[in-house]
Design a protein around this motif. Structure first.
Motif, PDB file in Angstrom:
ATOM      1  N   PHE A  19     -16.175  35.501 -42.061  1.00  0.00           N
ATOM      2  CA  PHE A  19     -17.269  34.570 -42.296  1.00  0.00           C
ATOM      3  C   PHE A  19     -17.683  33.890 -40.992  1.00  0.00           C
ATOM      4  O   PHE A  19     -16.839  33.448 -40.214  1.00  0.00           O
ATOM      5  CB  PHE A  19     -16.838  33.521 -43.309  1.00  0.00           C
ATOM      6  N   VAL A  20     -18.977  33.827 -40.747  1.00  0.00           N
ATOM      7  CA  VAL A  20     -19.513  33.232 -39.514  1.00  0.00           C
ATOM      8  C   VAL A  20     -20.133  31.888 -39.841  1.00  0.00           C
ATOM      9  O   VAL A  20     -21.052  31.805 -40.652  1.00  0.00           O
ATOM     10  CB  VAL A  20     -20.578  34.153 -38.868  1.00  0.00           C
ATOM     11  N   ARG A  21     -19.631  30.859 -39.208  1.00  0.00           N
ATOM     12  CA  ARG A  21     -20.219  29.525 -39.386  1.00  0.00           C
ATOM     13  C   ARG A  21     -21.243  29.268 -38.286  1.00  0.00           C
ATOM     14  O   ARG A  21     -21.533  30.119 -37.479  1.00  0.00           O
ATOM     15  CB  ARG A  21     -19.111  28.471 -39.355  1.00  0.00           C
ATOM     16  N   GLY A  22     -21.753  28.044 -38.279  1.00  0.00           N
ATOM     17  CA  GLY A  22     -22.758  27.701 -37.290  1.00  0.00           C
ATOM     18  C   GLY A  22     -22.194  27.676 -35.882  1.00  0.00           C
ATOM     19  O   GLY A  22     -21.020  27.418 -35.672  1.00  0.00           O
ATOM     20  N   GLY A  23     -23.053  27.928 -34.909  1.00  0.00           N
ATOM     21  CA  GLY A  23     -22.630  27.872 -33.520  1.00  0.00           C
ATOM     22  C   GLY A  23     -22.984  29.094 -32.719  1.00  0.00           C
ATOM     23  O   GLY A  23     -22.828  29.116 -31.505  1.00  0.00           O
ATOM     24  N   GLY A  24     -23.467  30.147 -33.397  1.00  0.00           N
ATOM     25  CA  GLY A  24     -23.974  31.313 -32.687  1.00  0.00           C
ATOM     26  C   GLY A  24     -22.980  31.925 -31.730  1.00  0.00           C
ATOM     27  O   GLY A  24     -21.830  32.197 -32.066  1.00  0.00           O
ATOM     28  N   ALA A  25     -23.461  32.165 -30.490  1.00  0.00           N
ATOM     29  CA  ALA A  25     -22.638  32.830 -29.482  1.00  0.00           C
ATOM     30  C   ALA A  25     -21.358  32.049 -29.212  1.00  0.00           C
ATOM     31  O   ALA A  25     -20.290  32.648 -29.018  1.00  0.00           O
ATOM     32  CB  ALA A  25     -23.432  32.994 -28.190  1.00  0.00           C
ATOM     33  N   TYR A  26     -21.443  30.733 -29.211  1.00  0.00           N
ATOM     34  CA  TYR A  26     -20.243  29.934 -28.996  1.00  0.00           C
ATOM     35  C   TYR A  26     -19.203  30.212 -30.075  1.00  0.00           C
ATOM     36  O   TYR A  26     -18.018  30.419 -29.786  1.00  0.00           O
ATOM     37  CB  TYR A  26     -20.581  28.441 -28.982  1.00  0.00           C
ATOM     38  N   TYR A  27     -19.636  30.223 -31.329  1.00  0.00           N
ATOM     39  CA  TYR A  27     -18.694  30.456 -32.429  1.00  0.00           C
ATOM     40  C   TYR A  27     -18.062  31.842 -32.309  1.00  0.00           C
ATOM     41  O   TYR A  27     -16.847  32.013 -32.476  1.00  0.00           O
ATOM     42  CB  TYR A  27     -19.418  30.319 -33.772  1.00  0.00           C
ATOM     43  N   LEU A  28     -18.897  32.845 -32.010  1.00  0.00           N
ATOM     44  CA  LEU A  28     -18.395  34.216 -31.926  1.00  0.00           C
ATOM     45  C   LEU A  28     -17.359  34.360 -30.808  1.00  0.00           C
ATOM     46  O   LEU A  28     -16.313  34.989 -30.994  1.00  0.00           O
ATOM     47  CB  LEU A  28     -19.555  35.186 -31.702  1.00  0.00           C
ATOM     48  N   ILE A  29     -17.655  33.781 -29.645  1.00  0.00           N
ATOM     49  CA  ILE A  29     -16.747  33.928 -28.502  1.00  0.00           C
ATOM     50  C   ILE A  29     -15.479  33.099 -28.703  1.00  0.00           C
ATOM     51  O   ILE A  29     -14.367  33.580 -28.477  1.00  0.00           O
ATOM     52  CB  ILE A  29     -17.460  33.518 -27.199  1.00  0.00           C
ATOM     53  N   SER A  30     -15.632  31.860 -29.142  1.00  0.00           N
ATOM     54  CA  SER A  30     -14.471  30.985 -29.265  1.00  0.00           C
ATOM     55  C   SER A  30     -13.508  31.485 -30.330  1.00  0.00           C
ATOM     56  O   SER A  30     -12.286  31.428 -30.150  1.00  0.00           O
ATOM     57  CB  SER A  30     -14.914  29.557 -29.592  1.00  0.00           C
ATOM     58  N   ARG A  31     -14.033  31.991 -31.442  1.00  0.00           N
ATOM     59  CA  ARG A  31     -13.142  32.472 -32.503  1.00  0.00           C
ATOM     60  C   ARG A  31     -12.523  33.817 -32.162  1.00  0.00           C
ATOM     61  O   ARG A  31     -11.558  34.243 -32.805  1.00  0.00           O
ATOM     62  CB  ARG A  31     -13.903  32.592 -33.817  1.00  0.00           C
ATOM     63  N   SER A  32     -13.062  34.482 -31.149  1.00  0.00           N
ATOM     64  CA  SER A  32     -12.490  35.760 -30.746  1.00  0.00           C
ATOM     65  C   SER A  32     -11.554  35.601 -29.558  1.00  0.00           C
ATOM     66  O   SER A  32     -10.419  36.067 -29.580  1.00  0.00           O
ATOM     67  CB  SER A  32     -13.604  36.751 -30.399  1.00  0.00           C
ATOM     68  N   LEU A  33     -12.021  34.923 -28.508  1.00  0.00           N
ATOM     69  CA  LEU A  33     -11.225  34.795 -27.284  1.00  0.00           C
ATOM     70  C   LEU A  33     -10.471  33.477 -27.187  1.00  0.00           C
ATOM     71  O   LEU A  33      -9.667  33.299 -26.282  1.00  0.00           O
ATOM     72  CB  LEU A  33     -12.122  34.949 -26.057  1.00  0.00           C
ATOM     73  N   GLY A  34     -10.758  32.544 -28.104  1.00  0.00           N
ATOM     74  CA  GLY A  34     -10.052  31.280 -28.071  1.00  0.00           C
ATOM     75  C   GLY A  34     -10.879  30.154 -27.474  1.00  0.00           C
ATOM     76  O   GLY A  34     -11.970  30.375 -26.934  1.00  0.00           O
ATOM     77  N   PRO A  35     -10.378  28.918 -27.554  1.00  0.00           N
ATOM     78  CA  PRO A  35     -11.160  27.748 -27.121  1.00  0.00           C
ATOM     79  C   PRO A  35     -11.431  27.710 -25.626  1.00  0.00           C
ATOM     80  O   PRO A  35     -12.406  27.107 -25.200  1.00  0.00           O
ATOM     81  CB  PRO A  35     -10.289  26.566 -27.548  1.00  0.00           C
ATOM     82  N   GLU A  36     -10.564  28.345 -24.818  1.00  0.00           N
ATOM     83  CA  GLU A  36     -10.752  28.277 -23.368  1.00  0.00           C
ATOM     84  C   GLU A  36     -12.053  28.964 -22.959  1.00  0.00           C
ATOM     85  O   GLU A  36     -12.906  28.380 -22.270  1.00  0.00           O
ATOM     86  CB  GLU A  36      -9.568  28.921 -22.633  1.00  0.00           C
ATOM     87  N   PHE A  37     -12.223  30.221 -23.381  1.00  0.00           N
ATOM     88  CA  PHE A  37     -13.457  30.931 -23.074  1.00  0.00           C
ATOM     89  C   PHE A  37     -14.618  30.377 -23.893  1.00  0.00           C
ATOM     90  O   PHE A  37     -15.724  30.201 -23.390  1.00  0.00           O
ATOM     91  CB  PHE A  37     -13.292  32.428 -23.359  1.00  0.00           C
TER      92      PHE A  37
END
Length: 991
Positions: free
Chosen positions: A141-159
């Motif tokens: 499930f994808v929540r709001g945040g677009g590219a930020y959400y996709l990258i952060s949930r995949s690579l973690g909060p640092e990236f």
């Protein structure tokens, strides 16, 4: 053998024990084994299979379930499908200011061929990124945040945190780019009718400012109004595009002096190659065009407002890339085939085809525009940014299309930037930005984010130069695309079972190629801007890594770390242990980690970044254990360790008593080579006040550790170690907010290490919050105040002093290695090592030189070596009497009873000291008394004492006598570590 004048096979430290020699076994000096010293006489040591095997506790499942794959619209919330929410937004954003204002100019500079290459390059980058975006978007499930959400949930909060900030900023700057494009068109129209307000540059600023204020009003009105505006703008834009293509086939003689002749092969061939002017290059053209391709994430950026983002994002994004890519190529070919690069606009500039100097396309078509080579022409691809209006069937419609393209793209970016920024702020990655996380209305609109985006956009609008703004955001978008592609590669490489995207048309190597391509393009377009972007991303990454936000998104980074850890653990199991790689891996019997802070901080001081540290906690139960509560405790206290920067693992076990629990921990803790080799315990200060069965259990734990070939370290502070009984945890030793359930610490709890009743208030069926209380509420006793102060002494930096090492018996070198590791740390670097060894009065100089040579081989610095020649002197009489008084309650006194009664009592209370045992070990007893006298004489001011722990034969020395030895040896001294290794070398002088 005689050591210190007494019969014992325990050996003093000797360099030959550490040598690797090819000499025959008889010629090689070997230290006594632990089994020889520790096991019962004439008995084989117990195999570890003889111990009960503790059950492996399973972690409780998380109670909170994840949300479903679809978020239902409720309370009037507006949700969009894939056409309205993704396809239209992406097309409007991609068909931006470049299509009508800069595309023809790029064709003039780069020619048809290279412009198609530019479009193809951009399309390759966006297509690969679109595939990667689709893969991530369909992996849950994808929540709001677009590219930020996709990258952060995949690579973690640092990236995610680093790229989210610059992606939101790039979208805010994109607002300025599109608004400036709109303003330029308006200003040119005003200039045509001589209606400029001031001059062209300032008029762009004025019109741009008014426009962005209007767009802000539409955005603040809500997503519903914004969506309706987008549809109207799309209709106008499509009409303008069709109007342009219709105009290309309608030739008019009045347009020829301005360079438009319709489709002509001569014009197409002339415009096929490049004609770069004013210092422009292929890559500068790409830098100016590429922002047109950045609209592919316009749909993903409002992922929280989509009915089904998993389905909508792939379909809408990829179809938009295909449609717009074809459109851009079609516009490139048509403009390059219909319009000359330069034209004067003068009907009188005609020429004859028979002219010998006639070589260009204009000449073959009957016009002489050669004067344009000297500059000053206002028409043609190179000079007229509004040339598409000239070509179209109805010019004003192109102007409306420009307005539509620029305003729709600006509106989409103005909506995207606050949405991304709001998602970033909600995650509290950057604590100072949480004020922008607040949403308003039924759609949770980020009104504060709109205002911030407006301010950033307005600042860049004041630059008023489209060609300056466009390259600025190219690198930010490329960095975002690179990380999206890398996210897919990273997740695929980690091979986590949780990586199961329903979108199958992606490949990890293609994604990696896309990430590399994005990075390469960044530097080709503008190397210093790329360098600056990378520095910004790296700085933000380091900041977030340092802050360590308390989030867990199941990132691929975690999965890859697990893969590497598992692989390396398996590799280690196939490698034999080597003395050079020895590390103290400690099982520390702390109970709850915050209950014995001095024990925790001291062990952490010499294991941090060096060896493994496991905080063992035995929770005694007489009924069925509650594994769910233990699982919650495990997670809670592991977080506490991380929060307090203590590199350790917390491992609780349930057992019927402390000894069985310690056996479980000794046998089962660890994985492969990553398992404890040293047991660390606190000294049982109150042993004489409690039941002797507890002492028996305590001593047997030491025996069990030796049986399992573990080293043993016992830490004693005269004030004690356990602070859990103190109501006021007013230091970092206590948890500020400790959540414990009534069942765990209530009256029914069997846990000997749980929080005492004085800390618990009555509650029913709900967790209790034990909050920090002020000392003024209930003053602490003097004893507790001293205990609290002592509990924090190893947390702070140690002032100048000494660490006194009493290395009396060679245990493999653990007693020397621990103080060395300790003094290498920053907090202990001001403390120098002093070494004390036993010897004979007539060999003091020889023994000192031999030990100095050994230490130099070990590369261990020391400040002094003391040889104790008087170690065999009889202890003082009053100290002997004190020892006799200590052991009096624990004697068997078999001479005062019949033999049968004495045997029965010894069987019931095996800890009792028989007269025969006392006489047999009289010399060893006197040595402990004498050593305490020497410790007080030489080391009373030391910061820490590390001493060889005496061994007792299991089954021969009673627990009471052994406990009295330890008590006598360590009483009334500074903090002391009693250390005994497992008699395997842990020090080496070989390279």
């Amino acid at each position: 053998m005689r050591t210190f004048g007494h019969n014992t096979i325990d050996a003093v430290p000797n360099i030959d024990f550490y040598r690797q020699t090819e000499a025959p076994l008889g010629d090689k000096l070997i230290r006594p084994t632990l089994s020889e010293l520790h096991d019962e006489l004439d008995k084989e040591p117990l195999d570890e299979d003889g111990f009960p095997i503790g059950e492996e506790s399973t972690l409780a499942e998380e109670a909170a379930a994840k949300e479903g794959t679809k978020e239902q619209a409720k309370g009037g919330t507006i949700k969009f499908g894939w056409v309205k929410g993704v396809l239209i937004r992406c097309m409007l954003n991609i068909w931006g200011v470049m299509l009508f204002i800069r595309m023809s100019w790029i064709v003039g500079q780069a020619g048809i061929g290279l412009t198609c290459v530019i479009i193809l390059m951009a399309t390759v980058v966006t297509t690969i990124t679109g595939l990667s975006t689709s893969a991530i978007a369909t992996n849950g499930f994808v929540r709001g945040g677009g590219a930020y959400y996709l990258i952060s949930r995949s690579l973690g909060p640092e990236f995610g945190g680093s790229i989210g900030l610059i992606f939101a900023f790039a979208n805010a700057v994109a607002v300025a780019m599109y608004v400036v494009g709109f303003a330029e068109t308006v200003v040119e129209m005003l200039n045509d009718v001589d209606a400029l307000m001031t001059d062209e540059l300032n008029d762009v600023r004025i019109v741009g400012t008014l426009t962005v204020i209007l767009l802000l009003g539409i955005s603040v009105a809500g997503m519903e109004w914004e969506a309706k505006a987008q549809i109207v703008l799309l209709i106008i834009l499509l009409a303008a595009i069709f109007n342009y293509f219709i105009g290309t086939v309608i030739t008019m003689e009045s347009k020829e002096p301005k360079g438009f002749f319709g489709y002509k092969a001569a014009i197409m061939m002339e415009n096929m190659g490049p004609d770069f002017r004013d210092g422009e290059t292929f890559f500068s053209m790409f830098a100016i065009f590429f922002p047109a391709a950045t609209g592919i994430l316009a749909g993903a950026n409002i992922s929280g407002d989509l009915t089904d983002p998993q389905s909508a994002i792939p379909k809408g994004t990829l179809l938009a890339i295909l449609i717009t890519g074809i459109t851009y190529v079609a516009v490139t070919v048509s403009t390059g085939s219909c319009i000359l690069r330069d034209a004067t606009g003068d009907h009188n500039d005609t020429s004859s085809v028979s002219d010998l100097n006639c070589t260009d396309a204009a000449c073959t078509l009957g016009y002489d525009f050669s004067i344009c080579k000297e500059g000053g022409c206002k028409f043609g691809l190179m000079n007229d940014f509004q040339v598409m209006s000239l070509v179209s069937g109805f010019g004003p419609l192109i102007t409306a299309g420009i307005f539509s393209a620029t305003l729709s793209s600006a509106l989409a970016s103005l909506v995207s930037a606050p949405k991304v920024f709001q998602a970033l702020c909600k995650d509290n990655i950057y604590p100072g930005l949480h004020v922008f996380a607040k949403g308003y209305g039924k759609n949770n609109e980020p009104l504060r984010g709109y205002v911030l985006t407006f301010c950033i956009g307005l600042a860049f609008i004041l630059i008023a130069e489209l060609n300056v703004i466009a390259p600025i955001i190219s690198n930010f978008f490329l960095a975002s695309y690179a990380l999206i592609n890398f996210s897919v590669f990273h997740a695929s490489l980690a091979n986590s079972p949780g990586w199961r995207p329903s979108f199958k048309y992606f490949n990890k190597w293609v994604s990696l190629a896309g990430a590399v391509l994005c990075c390469a393009v960044m530097f080709v377009v503008n190397w210093w801007a790329a360098l600056m972007t990378n520095i910004i991303v790296l700085a933000l990454y380091v900041y977030v890594s340092y802050k360590k936000p308390d989030v867990n998104w199941g990132s691929s980074t975690q999965a890859l770390i697990y893969n590497h850890a598992l692989t390396h653990c398996l590799l280690l199991t196939g490698v034999e242990d080597h003395v050079k790689n020895f590390r103290p891996q400690c099982l520390v019997m702390t109970g709850y980690p915050n209950a014995r802070p001095a024990l925790l901080h001291l062990v952490n001081a010499f294991t941090k970044n060096v060896g493994l540290m496991v905080c063992g906690h035995v929770r005694t139960v007489s009924r069925r254990p509650n594994f769910k509560e233990m699982s919650l405790d495990h997670a809670r206290y592991q977080r506490w360790l991380l929060k307090n920067r203590i590199k350790a693992f917390y491992t609780p076990v349930f057992a019927e008593d402390l000894r069985h629990g310690a056996q479980y921990l000794l046998q089962a803790t660890g994985l492969g080579r990553l398992k404890p080799n040293t047991l660390v315990m606190g000294f049982k200060n109150n042993w004489s006040d409690g039941e002797m069965k507890d002492v028996e259990m305590y001593i047997n734990i030491i025996h069990d550790a030796f049986d399992l070939q573990h080293g043993v370290v016992i830490i004693r502070l005269q004030e004690g170690l356990d602070i859990s009984h103190i109501q006021d945890p007013g230091t970092d030793a206590g948890m500020k907010d400790v959540v414990v359930s009534v069942n765990m610490v209530g009256k029914d709890s069997e846990d000997s290490n749980s929080f005492p009743p004085s800390l618990i208030t009555s509650a029913q069926n709900s967790p209790l919050i034990l909050r920090e209380t002020k000392r003024s509420a209930k003053p602490l006793s003097l004893t507790d105040q001293r205990l609290l102060e002592a509990s924090q002494q190893f947390k702070k930096k140690q002032c100048k002093g000494t660490v006194d090492v009493w290395w009396l018996f060679d245990d493999g070198g653990l007693a020397l290695l621990i103080p060395y590791l300790l003094t290498e740390k920053k907090k202990w670097k001001d403390c120098k090592i002093r070494l004390f060894i036993g010897g004979k009065i007539n060999r003091i100089d020889h023994d000192r030189r031999a030990m100095a040579a050994l230490l130099s081989k070990f590369r261990i610095d020391f400040s002094a070596i003391y040889v104790l020649g008087d170690i065999n002197t009889k202890p003082k009489k009053h100290n002997v009497l004190s020892f006799e008084e200590m052991i009096e309650p624990y004697k068997l006194k078999e001479d005062d009873m019949e033999q049968e009664a004495a045997e029965r009592l010894k069987a019931e209370e095996p800890w009792r000291i028989s007269d025969n045992e006392l006489e047999l070990y009289r010399a060893k007893t006197n040595r402990q008394i004498r050593l305490n006298e020497l410790l007080k004489e030489h080391s009373n001011s030391a910061k820490l004492i590390v001493m060889s722990m005496p061994l007792a034969r299991k089954g021969t020395v009673s627990s009471a006598l052994y406990m009295c030895w330890l008590e006598t040896l360590s009483k009334d001294l500074p903090p002391i570590l009693l250390v005994r290794g497992n008699h395997q070398s842990v020090l080496t002088f070989y390279s």
